[in-house]
Design a protein around this motif. Structure first.
Motif, short mmCIF file in Angstrom:
data_model
loop_
_atom_site.label_atom_id
_atom_site.label_comp_id
_atom_site.label_asym_id
_atom_site.label_seq_id
_atom_site.Cartn_x
_atom_site.Cartn_y
_atom_site.Cartn_z
N MET A 111 0.84 -1.20 0.00
CA MET A 111 0.00 0.00 0.00
C MET A 111 0.87 1.25 0.00
O MET A 111 1.94 1.28 0.62
N GLN B 299 -2.95 5.31 1.04
CA GLN B 299 -3.79 4.17 1.41
C GLN B 299 -3.58 3.78 2.87
O GLN B 299 -4.53 3.47 3.60
N TRP C 12 -6.31 3.73 6.00
CA TRP C 12 -6.51 2.54 6.83
C TRP C 12 -6.27 2.87 8.30
O TRP C 12 -7.04 2.46 9.18
N PRO D 132 -7.18 -4.85 4.20
CA PRO D 132 -7.34 -3.41 3.99
C PRO D 132 -8.78 -2.92 4.20
O PRO D 132 -9.00 -1.75 4.44
#
Length: 369
Positions: free
Chosen positions: A122, A126, A130, A363
């Motif tokens: 990632m 990203q 998260w 994720p």
């Protein structure tokens, strides 16, 4: 006559084109055949911003739900078997490993092959999203007096990569990146990959099924002990049951979920069964199915134990017999936690929530604004 044939052909052609739309699976949430959540309908705005992935998400949404999807998938598999004699190098869903091991590699369903090659890392944006989702979830639970534990169940190849037909590249995995965030946030979590790697050499039977996606009873039991320790830390004044377990091992020629997907009739696999010694699970709790798909509600014998809510996927099925005795009551919901679940949580009033996801879908473990 010629015009009639042409007209009939056009009508039949249009009917075929209409089937995917007329039988569109608008309300389904889970693919039981593939053991995964179906793609949800995307929106133009995401987090008050234009959704940059709108078209790709709509493509995934349609691919998951068009009418006649499973018959067409089945037909495609049969054609592949005929053309390629079930050679795994041509199969898009499974990979034949060493010593009778099989691995699930479907691209639409988590793309485990990319994870094996560590090509799904990632980026910073990203990871930030998260991190915020996990933080928001943990903070929301704390603000409402609810304990929380985040559980990532390792992919099969993360524990038994030696049975892949080729070596795994060195370096960090996507889950390593996520675990670093969990450590920084200071939330309670479990990612039992390392202890499974350590423990697997102590047994003469595997901790995952050779022909199935999931860990078996023995692997789930090891993870359940870690989960029990986390739960006990949250409730130091409560005396939790201490159950002695034993393991029986037998062998099966069943297919497991991977081989059944690709049409292989049978393959030998090891079936460890960890169960209470001298007792049955029913001596510690009872359970009943709920109206939700794969929904489950359990009631423990000891009413002084905490009340739990578990957001889970298929990997928690093997954990359930070990975890249910730890609670006076537990609700198992086959889905990942989303904002719309908050009202139900507050109505149910759990003492603790467990948020679980298999590694390939980690994720999307939680989404909370």
């Amino acid at each position: 006559m010629k015009k009639l044939i042409q007209t009939s052909f056009v009508i039949c052609f249009l009917l075929v084109l209409a089937v995917p739309f007329v039988r569109f699976n608008k309300y389904g949430t889970i693919s039981e055949v593939e053991n995964r959540n179906l793609a949800t309908r995307p929106f133009l705005l995401a987090d008050n911003r234009i959704n940059k992935n709108l078209f790709s998400e709509y493509n995934a949404y349609f691919d998951d739900r068009f009418g006649g999807r499973f018959p067409l998938i089945s037909l495609n598999q049969h054609i592949e078997q005929i053309l390629h004699k079930n050679s795994i190098q041509y199969n898009e869903r499974a990979l034949q490993g060493k010593n009778g091991w099989w691995f699930y590699i479907s691209v639409p369903d988590g793309d485990n092959l990319q994870d094996f090659y560590k090509k799904n890392l990632m980026n910073e944006e990203q990871l930030a999203v998260w991190k915020q989702n996990v933080k928001n979830t943990a903070d929301w639970c704390q603000a409402n007096g609810i304990k929380s534990i985040f559980l990532i169940c390792p992919n099969k190849h993360s524990v038994y990569s030696e049975f892949y037909p080729f070596p795994r590249p060195k370096g960090e995995t996507r889950s390593d990146m996520l675990v670093r965030i969990l450590d920084k946030l200071g939330v309670s979590y479990i990612y039992p990959r390392d202890i499974l790697l350590q423990k697997k050499i102590d047994f003469d039977y595997p901790l995952y099924y050779e022909t199935d996606t999931h860990w078996n009873s023995a692997g789930a039991y090891i993870a359940s002990r870690l989960l029990k320790e986390k739960i006990e830390l949250y409730f130091p004044d409560i005396e939790f049951p201490e159950i002695e377990y034993e393991t029986d091992v037998y062998y099966s020629m069943g297919t497991g979920d991977i081989l059944s997907m690709i049409g292989v009739k049978e393959s030998k696999s090891t079936q460890p069964n960890v169960h209470p010694k001298y007792f049955d699970n029913s001596d510690f709790y009872t359970y009943e199915k709920t109206e939700e798909i794969n929904g489950l509600h359990t009631r423990g014998i000891n009413k002084n134990l905490p009340r739990a809510l578990i957001f889970r996927d298929s990997f928690f099925s093997a954990l359930e017999p070990f975890i249910s005795p730890l609670f006076s009551e537990a609700e198992y919901k086959w889905k990942q936690f989303r904002n719309e679940d908050k009202d139900y949580v507050l109505k149910y009033k759990p003492d603790i929530i467990i948020f679980e996801s298999v590694e390939r879908y980690s994720p999307g473990l939680v989404i909370c604004n």
